[in-house]
Design an enzyme around this catalytic site. Structure first.
Site, short mmCIF file in Angstrom:
data_model
loop_
_atom_site.label_atom_id
_atom_site.label_comp_id
_atom_site.label_asym_id
_atom_site.label_seq_id
_atom_site.Cartn_x
_atom_site.Cartn_y
_atom_site.Cartn_z
N HIS A 177 47.21 29.26 37.95
CA HIS A 177 48.26 29.94 37.63
C HIS A 177 47.27 31.49 36.93
O HIS A 177 47.61 32.04 35.25
CB HIS A 177 49.17 29.00 36.49
CG HIS A 177 50.72 29.94 35.74
ND1 HIS A 177 51.03 30.23 34.32
CD2 HIS A 177 51.61 30.09 37.11
CE1 HIS A 177 52.34 31.52 34.81
NE2 HIS A 177 52.54 30.84 35.58
N LYS A 179 45.77 35.76 36.09
CA LYS A 179 46.75 36.54 36.93
C LYS A 179 45.08 37.56 36.60
O LYS A 179 45.64 38.37 35.37
CB LYS A 179 47.94 37.19 36.06
CG LYS A 179 48.76 36.00 36.88
CD LYS A 179 49.43 35.37 35.83
CE LYS A 179 50.57 34.73 35.90
NZ LYS A 179 51.52 33.58 34.85
N ASP A 184 33.99 44.60 39.93
CA ASP A 184 31.98 44.90 39.67
C ASP A 184 31.53 44.28 38.80
O ASP A 184 31.11 44.67 37.82
CB ASP A 184 31.33 46.92 39.44
CG ASP A 184 32.13 47.22 40.42
OD1 ASP A 184 32.03 46.10 41.33
OD2 ASP A 184 32.45 48.79 40.41
#
Length: 260
Positions: A177, A179, A184
């Site tokens: 779940h 996000k 870099d």
């Protein structure tokens, strides 16, 4: 040689003045060197001002300027040539969905070496296009997603997988779940440098994109969500470590993606 001889003659004829001049020059030089050392130390220690460090909010006020953006982006609109900066980034509505998505795209477009993404669901065409541009620049892209949502309607994850992006998923009924995206990350950049046997690397900046929002039309334009953009080095280090741990843990799932 002539200048040296004249200098030595001045010292012999005016020893006090010469001593004061040399002392003043030494102090001035040491001050310049000290300021240079402090500057480079601040650069290395992360005390310089962050290039990006903000919270993006998505809510019911995000689409009140949509019609205006549509009009300004039409072919022939004078606004298209007024500024090199994308029109949506100039929007005065701080909750503008297009403006805030544009800020995420702006960071992706700055990626030099790597994009490591852990995302529950990803159907945004705008962000998918940004990842495609990154691939064209030679940026390494890796994605971790939820097993069910990879194959959901409109998912861009399978689209990117077909372009060669490695995708891994947990082999479990529990949801992946997260996000977030690490741009870099230092650990990943160093890994790429070793793999490609490069002695030197181009300048880059580690950035974290993280929050509650899924990369979907509903997330960006229909829900109350948040997204943090930050150049904070410690945050980037911790998120990169989390991604690396999951990437290794989900290794067996990568070869099964296109078979399902």
């Amino acid at each position: 040689m002539l200048n040296t001889a004249l200098f030595m003659q001045q010292i012999r004829e005016h020893p006090i003045v010469a001593t004061i001049s040399i002392a003043a020059g030494t102090i001035l030089a040491s001050e310049v060197i000290w300021k240079a050392v402090k500057f480079f130390h601040s650069q290395l220690s992360g005390k310089r001002p962050l290039r990006v460090h903000e919270v993006l909010s998505f809510n019911e006020l995000g689409d009140i300027c949509a019609a205006q953006h549509l009009r300004k982006s039409m072919p022939g609109s004078p606004e298209l040539t007024k500024s090199p900066e994308p029109i949506v980034l100039q929007c005065r509505n701080m909750y503008c969905s297009l403006r805030n998505v544009g800020k995420i795209v702006e960071q992706i477009d700055r990626a030099v070496y790597s994009l490591d993404v852990a995302i529950y669901t990803f159907s945004s065409l705008i962000l998918a296009d940004a990842f495609k541009r990154a691939l064209q620049r030679g940026v390494s892209v890796r994605i971790i997603s939820d097993r069910e949502m990879v194959f959901s309607s409109g998912s861009q994850i399978n689209v990117l997988a077909c372009l060669g992006v490695p995708v891994r998923m947990p082999i479990t009924s529990k949801m992946m779940h997260n996000k977030y995206c690490v741009i870099d990350g230092v650990e990943r950049v160093e890994e790429i440098r070793r793999l490609k046997q490069r002695k030197w690397i181009r300048p880059y900046c580690s950035v974290v994109v993280s929050g509650s929002v899924n990369w979907t039309r509903q997330g960006f334009g229909g829900n109350w969500e948040n997204c943090i953009l930050s150049e904070d080095k410690e945050l980037a280090r911790m998120f990169q470590a989390d991604f690396t741990r999951m990437w290794k843990a989900f290794e067996k799932s990568e070869n099964n993606l296109k078979q399902e």
